[in-house]
Write a protein that holds these residues in place. Structure first.
Motif, PDB file in Angstrom:
ATOM      1  N   GLY A 210       0.813  -1.214   0.000  1.00 29.60           N
ATOM      2  CA  GLY A 210       0.000   0.000   0.000  1.00 29.60           C
ATOM      3  C   GLY A 210       0.842   1.258   0.000  1.00 29.60           C
ATOM      4  N   ILE A 211       0.289   2.321  -0.619  1.00 30.40           N
ATOM      5  CA  ILE A 211       0.922   3.638  -0.632  1.00 30.40           C
ATOM      6  C   ILE A 211      -0.164   4.688  -0.425  1.00 30.40           C
ATOM      7  CG2 ILE A 211       3.007   3.253  -2.013  1.00 30.40           C
ATOM      8  CD1 ILE A 211       1.433   3.705  -4.524  1.00 30.40           C
ATOM      9  N   ALA A 212       0.182   5.744   0.305  1.00 34.87           N
ATOM     10  CA  ALA A 212      -0.777   6.825   0.553  1.00 34.87           C
ATOM     11  C   ALA A 212      -0.013   8.129   0.737  1.00 34.87           C
ATOM     12  CB  ALA A 212      -1.623   6.526   1.792  1.00 34.87           C
ATOM     13  N   TRP A 213      -0.326   9.111  -0.102  1.00 35.48           N
ATOM     14  CA  TRP A 213       0.278  10.438   0.040  1.00 35.48           C
ATOM     15  C   TRP A 213      -0.399  11.214   1.156  1.00 35.48           C
ATOM     16  CZ3 TRP A 213       4.510  12.099  -2.684  1.00 35.48           C
ATOM     17  CH2 TRP A 213       4.864  11.388  -3.830  1.00 35.48           C
ATOM     18  N   ALA A 214       0.364  12.078   1.806  1.00 40.71           N
ATOM     19  CA  ALA A 214      -0.210  12.969   2.810  1.00 40.71           C
ATOM     20  C   ALA A 214      -1.212  13.905   2.136  1.00 40.71           C
ATOM     21  CB  ALA A 214       0.889  13.776   3.501  1.00 40.71           C
ATOM     22  N   SER A 262      -7.977  12.405   4.929  1.00 40.67           N
ATOM     23  CA  SER A 262      -7.966  13.744   4.339  1.00 40.67           C
ATOM     24  C   SER A 262      -8.586  14.775   5.255  1.00 40.67           C
ATOM     25  CB  SER A 262      -8.697  13.728   2.993  1.00 40.67           C
ATOM     26  OG  SER A 262     -10.016  13.255   3.162  1.00 40.67           O
ATOM     27  N   SER A 263      -9.565  14.378   6.071  1.00 39.23           N
ATOM     28  CA  SER A 263     -10.215  15.326   6.974  1.00 39.23           C
ATOM     29  C   SER A 263      -9.471  15.475   8.297  1.00 39.23           C
ATOM     30  CB  SER A 263     -11.661  14.898   7.245  1.00 39.23           C
ATOM     31  OG  SER A 263     -11.697  13.606   7.829  1.00 39.23           O
ATOM     32  N   GLN A 264      -8.724  14.426   8.690  1.00 41.08           N
ATOM     33  CA  GLN A 264      -7.929  14.445   9.925  1.00 41.08           C
ATOM     34  C   GLN A 264      -6.516  13.992   9.583  1.00 41.08           C
ATOM     35  OE1 GLN A 264      -9.145  15.521  12.843  1.00 41.08           O
ATOM     36  NE2 GLN A 264     -11.245  15.755  12.104  1.00 41.08           N
ATOM     37  N   PRO A 265      -5.690  14.884   9.011  1.00 37.10           N
ATOM     38  CA  PRO A 265      -4.387  14.455   8.470  1.00 37.10           C
ATOM     39  C   PRO A 265      -3.374  13.994   9.505  1.00 37.10           C
ATOM     40  CG  PRO A 265      -4.652  16.852   8.317  1.00 37.10           C
ATOM     41  CD  PRO A 265      -5.970  16.311   8.727  1.00 37.10           C
ATOM     42  N   ASP A 266      -3.695  14.074  10.796  1.00 36.28           N
ATOM     43  CA  ASP A 266      -2.807  13.520  11.814  1.00 36.28           C
ATOM     44  C   ASP A 266      -2.975  12.011  11.970  1.00 36.28           C
ATOM     45  OD1 ASP A 266      -1.785  16.002  12.349  1.00 36.28           O
ATOM     46  OD2 ASP A 266      -3.029  16.372  14.102  1.00 36.28           O
ATOM     47  N   TRP A 267      -3.941  11.429  11.235  1.00 34.54           N
ATOM     48  CA  TRP A 267      -4.255  10.018  11.447  1.00 34.54           C
ATOM     49  C   TRP A 267      -4.049   9.209  10.172  1.00 34.54           C
ATOM     50  CZ3 TRP A 267      -5.044   8.706  16.392  1.00 34.54           C
ATOM     51  CH2 TRP A 267      -5.476   9.705  17.267  1.00 34.54           C
ATOM     52  N   ILE A 268      -3.459   8.023  10.352  1.00 33.25           N
ATOM     53  CA  ILE A 268      -3.281   7.053   9.277  1.00 33.25           C
ATOM     54  C   ILE A 268      -3.890   5.732   9.738  1.00 33.25           C
ATOM     55  CG2 ILE A 268      -1.596   5.694   7.964  1.00 33.25           C
ATOM     56  CD1 ILE A 268       0.286   8.059   8.077  1.00 33.25           C
ATOM     57  N   ALA A 269      -4.653   5.090   8.859  1.00 32.25           N
ATOM     58  CA  ALA A 269      -5.242   3.788   9.168  1.00 32.25           C
ATOM     59  C   ALA A 269      -4.472   2.699   8.433  1.00 32.25           C
ATOM     60  CB  ALA A 269      -6.710   3.757   8.761  1.00 32.25           C
ATOM     61  N   LEU A 276      -7.845  -3.450  12.250  1.00 27.23           N
ATOM     62  CA  LEU A 276      -7.671  -2.089  11.756  1.00 27.23           C
ATOM     63  C   LEU A 276      -7.080  -1.263  12.872  1.00 27.23           C
ATOM     64  CD1 LEU A 276      -8.240   0.418   9.866  1.00 27.23           C
ATOM     65  CD2 LEU A 276     -10.486   0.531  10.945  1.00 27.23           C
ATOM     66  N   GLU A 277      -5.958  -0.605  12.605  1.00 24.34           N
ATOM     67  CA  GLU A 277      -5.329   0.255  13.603  1.00 24.34           C
ATOM     68  C   GLU A 277      -5.294   1.688  13.082  1.00 24.34           C
ATOM     69  OE1 GLU A 277      -2.262  -2.523  16.219  1.00 24.34           O
ATOM     70  OE2 GLU A 277      -1.458  -1.006  14.871  1.00 24.34           O
ATOM     71  N   ILE A 278      -5.523   2.628  13.986  1.00 19.47           N
ATOM     72  CA  ILE A 278      -5.441   4.044  13.670  1.00 19.47           C
ATOM     73  C   ILE A 278      -4.169   4.589  14.311  1.00 19.47           C
ATOM     74  CG2 ILE A 278      -6.616   6.273  13.686  1.00 19.47           C
ATOM     75  CD1 ILE A 278      -8.182   4.109  12.268  1.00 19.47           C
ATOM     76  N   LEU A 279      -3.274   5.134  13.489  1.00 17.58           N
ATOM     77  CA  LEU A 279      -1.992   5.640  13.974  1.00 17.58           C
ATOM     78  C   LEU A 279      -1.994   7.169  13.962  1.00 17.58           C
ATOM     79  CD1 LEU A 279       0.312   3.326  11.829  1.00 17.58           C
ATOM     80  CD2 LEU A 279      -0.726   2.810  14.048  1.00 17.58           C
TER      81      LEU A 279
END
Length: 281
Positions: A210-214, A262-269, A276-279
């Protein structure tokens, strides 16, 4: 505590909420698998099937869909990718708050020589008409809905390994990332300099999944894979080599999927095994 559950008749390859930060549209969820399916979530959290879209005009069956993307500039546009080498662009009728949402094929094109594994719209050219796809032929191809007679091959894997996923930089649409099947390397491309990767991120010790841009920064990307690691990179030094990530997280299993809120950019799932973990970044 979960809000709702619903049965899906076929394993899903992707799930996306309608991109609607201004809440102009109904609460819609789309899934890909056997078909492109739209679901409506009511005020009580109940999920109801809205419509099932088949891109095969000659049969009630269609080739399985590998992925899809919902256009953020115009939520009435969805693009799907399929194992039958095609990409289909759908026009949706989502404006009715109470009426039934429907969809129809706007265009269907043979995008690759083999299976298409992923599709993603970009904000290039106004954000509505340009998208890219990756496939089993090892290429990244760029398309413009305003001129489908031509496409641009942005990159071809020198070993012709299948490319599995692609993701566009959310703040700078000149950059996109992809990776090959069973590869521990993530490739960063610049559309202004096609064919040659502008950077390679090589710190994973097992295949990337997986890849995800900020969503809020053009310089940061998160990658995750079978080595249990989620890594965040600062790509600002490009085109100089990027040797190490700036942050790393070790999960308890192989990470199969990541999403950067995108709405809470401090969080990555991240997803691994049945968790499922929220970081917090």
């Amino acid at each position: 505590m979960h809000r709702a559950t619903f049965d899906h008749p076929y394993p899903t390859t992707k799930v996306i909420w309608i991109p609607d930060p201004a809440t102009h549209y109904p609460d819609l969820l789309a899934t890909s698998g056997d078909y492109l399916r739209l679901w409506r979530v009511d005020s009580n959290g109940q999920v109801h099937p809205e419509c099932m879209l088949n891109n095969n005009r000659n049969s009630e069956f269609c080739a399985p869909l590998t992925s899809f993307d919902w256009n953020e500039t115009d939520p009435n546009i969805v693009g799907t990718s399929s194992i039958d080498t095609t990409c289909t662009i759908w026009g949706l009728e989502t404006g009715q708050v109470l009426g039934k949402v429907t969809g129809s094929v706007r265009t269907q094109l043979i995008a690759h020589d083999k299976e298409v594994h992923d599709i993603a719209f970009t904000k290039l050219g106004g954000g509505r008409d340009v998208f890219a796809s990756v496939g089993a032929d090892g290429s990244v191809r760029l398309f413009d809905l305003r001129n489908l007679e031509h496409s641009t091959i942005l990159y071809e894997d020198h070993k012709q390994l299948p490319l599995m996923r692609l993701s566009w930089n959310k703040q700078d649409p000149n950059y996109l990332a992809t990776f090959a099947m069973e590869s521990s390397e993530v490739i960063i491309l610049d559309v202004r300099v096609p064919s040659v990767p502008v950077s390679r991120l090589c710190n994973h010790r097992a295949p990337v999944n997986g890849i995800a841009w900020a969503p809020h920064s053009s310089c940061h990307i998160c990658t995750a894979g079978d080595d249990h690691q989620a890594l965040i990179w600062d790509i600002q030094p490009m085109p100089k080599p990027i040797e190490v990530p700036i942050l790393a997280y070790a999960a308890e299993g192989e990470i199969n999927q990541i999403q950067w809120s995108s709405s809470q950019p401090d969080w990555i799932a991240i997803c691994y095994r049945d968790k499922l973990e929220i970081l917090r970044v």
